[in-house]
Design an enzyme around this catalytic site. Structure first.
Site, PDB file in Angstrom:
ATOM      1  CB  SER A 176      -1.064  -0.018   1.377  1.00  0.00           C
ATOM      2  OG  SER A 176      -0.179   0.009   2.306  1.00  0.00           O
ATOM      3  N   GLY A 178       4.279   1.277  -0.676  1.00  0.00           N
ATOM      4  CA  GLY A 178       5.650   1.299  -1.588  1.00  0.00           C
ATOM      5  C   GLY A 178       5.670   0.114  -2.140  1.00  0.00           C
ATOM      6  CD  GLN A 179       6.521   0.072  -7.297  1.00  0.00           C
ATOM      7  OE1 GLN A 179       5.189   0.001  -7.245  1.00  0.00           O
ATOM      8  NE2 GLN A 179       7.070   0.463  -8.492  1.00  0.00           N
ATOM      9  CB  VAL A 180      10.441  -4.380  -2.635  1.00  0.00           C
ATOM     10  CG1 VAL A 180      11.714  -4.984  -2.377  1.00  0.00           C
ATOM     11  CG2 VAL A 180       9.932  -3.831  -1.325  1.00  0.00           C
ATOM     12  CG  ASP A 329       2.431  -6.034   8.695  1.00  0.00           C
ATOM     13  OD1 ASP A 329       1.444  -6.940   8.962  1.00  0.00           O
ATOM     14  OD2 ASP A 329       2.731  -5.472   7.988  1.00  0.00           O
TER      15      ASP A 329
END
Length: 582
Positions: A176, A178-180, A329
């Protein structure tokens, strides 16, 4: 230095205004208030009053977003009313639950995070909706790759070719916020590069402003047992959200977590590359491993699944009961099994801290639950915030015994955390229980870890690991507080509980890492100390309790501990004790 807080969007008007806003930001810092969340300050700090002042001067922004949110939720609410009319109040509507998940996804990052938070609240959300909301993890579309590369270049202030030998052409994961990407630095290290979504801060601040405004209006009308004003809950959510979008804070969390587990050879925490890390870009060591839910690859690698369960549950308990600093989480995408048998944690954006008294009360509650001391367990719930201090707990005690007694069954081995959570949620509607926000995170953490463990071993019972851990800590008596709790466990109504001691030793010995001899040495040292005077007298009284010598109980205990106290080991221990004292 200030561009680290701006909107993670190269070439945007916000970034172009950086130089003209530096003086303004410095003035704001002197006044300790952040007024403009769109432009930011050098630190990301949730300031609800500053956000409100900003959007009150720009009502058109708030009105446009409010109309969109109302439109989406109106469609969902009409669907609920249609379900009630068509199905006469049926309590399981998977299509409507999926509709809610889609609404939250379409509304963007803030509402996805709201959905994730609600997935931990069985006291507020119906079971079928809970199951659907748990899917709001990493199943989200990525943003444009070229924009991600531009953000990295702007944030790190270097050409990509200077930083990386190679970087993956597409993100390997998208969430939700960011991205890797997978990359290799020019210096040869393989790394994961986490890039924040562009213009994230304006979206979050606007949504939080509207949520807080709505909370002020709706709170008096909603029959929710939250334990706090709804506005305060929105503020706590905002604080956690701002912590999560500060990648510098996440890097510090990772290093703190690694420090706590520095003595544990079974836990791996990736290193942070600070030279390539900013508020919007995080560079960390690449983890080569398998997701804990990928049972086929774990089996193919020849890894011991039960050993992985042991590592996961024990590390979770250490976070809660020893360190008080826990990973909030731990979903399957954040836990990996390494080829050498270790477990790796990643993603430290959502962490929380427990106070010492809370850690001690958690130990109490586990002991009281296992010993079926429901009156003391009810008092624990008051201390932990699940019940108000003004609540009359007398009618709650038999309810706890009725629900939790069935869950526990005749043996401690029958305990299952997911089952107990589902059963406990039934009490929420009959008695004034509430789930404090901090414990919502803990519950999600425990239920998720147990679910992962069950995917590795369907016969797994969390107490097989949890209670030996608690028993071992109590028997070791590492702190005065734990020694006091051990005495509370061993004595009830002034009488020594022989069976409890036998059960505790038997359960502790079921942990393969537990060695009774060092524990016996610590116990003997404690008994001979001034602090152990009370326990010495109580043990002497226990041996002659009820006008008889309790030789049978002593014989059973000796039979239980004899395998660990062989003469050769006792002689070695005595010799070491003599040489140390000399």
């Amino acid at each position: 230095m200030y561009n680290r807080y701006f909107a993670c969007e190269p070439g945007s008007p916000i970034v172009k205004r950086q130089l003209s806003t530096v003086n303004k930001i410095q003035k704001l810092q002197r006044n300790t208030t952040s007024v403009n969340p769109q432009e930011g300050t050098s630190r990301r700090r949730y300031d609800p009053e500053g956000i409100a002042r900003y959007y009150r001067r720009r009502p058109w922004l708030a009105i446009g977003r409010a109309i969109k949110v109302i439109w989406y939720f109106a469609g969902f609410l009409l669907g609920l009313l249609w379900d009630q009319r068509q199905h006469h109040g049926v309590e399981h509507t998977p299509k409507r639950a999926a509709h809610l998940r889609q609404v939250l996804t379409d509304l963007g990052p803030t509402y996805i995070k709201v959905g994730q938070a609600l997935s931990t609240r069985p006291d507020l959300i119906r079971k079928d909706f809970l199951e659907e909301l748990t899917k709001l993890q990493d199943q989200l579309p990525p943003f444009d790759h070229d924009r991600a590369m531009a953000i990295i270049q702007t944030e790190l202030d270097q050409d990509l070719d200077v930083i990386y030998r190679e970087i993956s052409p597409e993100p390997i994961a998208a969430a939700s916020l960011g991205q890797v990407y997978r990359a290799r630095l020019r210096t040869g290290e393989e790394v994961a590069v986490k890039v924040q979504r562009p213009n994230l801060l304006p979206v979050l601040t606007l949504d939080l402003y509207l949520m807080r405004w709505a909370a002020g209006w709706l709170s008096p009308w909603l029959p929710l047992n939250l334990g706090h004003d709804l506005t305060l809950i929105v503020d706590e959510f905002g604080i956690k959200l701002f912590e999560e979008i500060d990648y510098i804070n996440e890097g510090r969390n990772a290093e703190r977590f690694a420090t706590y587990f520095a003595d544990d050879p079974h836990v791996k925490v990736p290193s942070i590359y600070w030279r390539y890390t900013t508020t919007c870009v995080l560079t960390l060591e690449w983890i080569n491993g398998f997701k804990l839910t990928d049972t086929e690859r774990i089996k193919a690698a020849g890894l011991d699944q039960d050993a992985l369960i042991q590592i996961g549950v024990t590390s979770g308990l250490r976070q809660l009961l020893e360190f008080g600093f826990f990973h909030a989480d731990p979903h399957p995408g954040n836990l990996f099994a390494l080829p050498d048998g270790r477990m790796a944690f990643i993603d430290f954006g959502m962490m929380d801290q427990l106070e010492q008294i809370t850690k001690e009360t958690l130990v109490d509650s586990v002991v009281h639950l296992i010993n079926k001391d429901y009156d003391q367990l009810a008092i624990d719930f008051v201390k932990l915030g699940f019940l108000s201090p003004t609540t009359d707990i007398r009618p709650i005690i038999p309810a706890l015994e009725s629900v939790l007694g069935d869950v526990m069954g005749s043996s401690v081995k029958d305990f299952n955390f997911k089952t107990i959570t589902d059963s406990f949620s039934e009490l929420m509607y009959d008695y004034p229980f509430r789930v404090p926000a901090q414990f919502a995170l803990i519950i999600r953490s425990l239920v998720t870890q147990e679910g992962i463990a069950l995917s590795l071993n369907p016969e797994f019972k969390i107490v097989d690991v949890a209670y030996p851990y608690v028993a071992r800590r109590l028997l070791n008596g590492e702190t005065p507080a734990l020694r006091r709790r051990l005495i509370e466990v061993l004595f009830k109504d002034g009488k020594f509980q022989w069976q409890r001691l036998e059960n505790m030793i038997a359960i502790a010995r079921s942990d393969r890492s537990f060695d009774l001899l060092p524990t016996a040495q610590l116990g003997l040292k404690y008994l001979l100390s001034d602090e152990g005077d009370f326990l010495r007298r109580q043990i002497i009284l226990a041996l002659t309790e009820d006008d008889r010598l309790h030789t049978a109980e002593v014989q059973r205990l000796w039979s239980l501990i004899q395998p660990d106290l062989k003469p050769s080991r006792l002689l070695d221990a005595a010799w070491r004790l003599i040489t140390v004292n000399n």
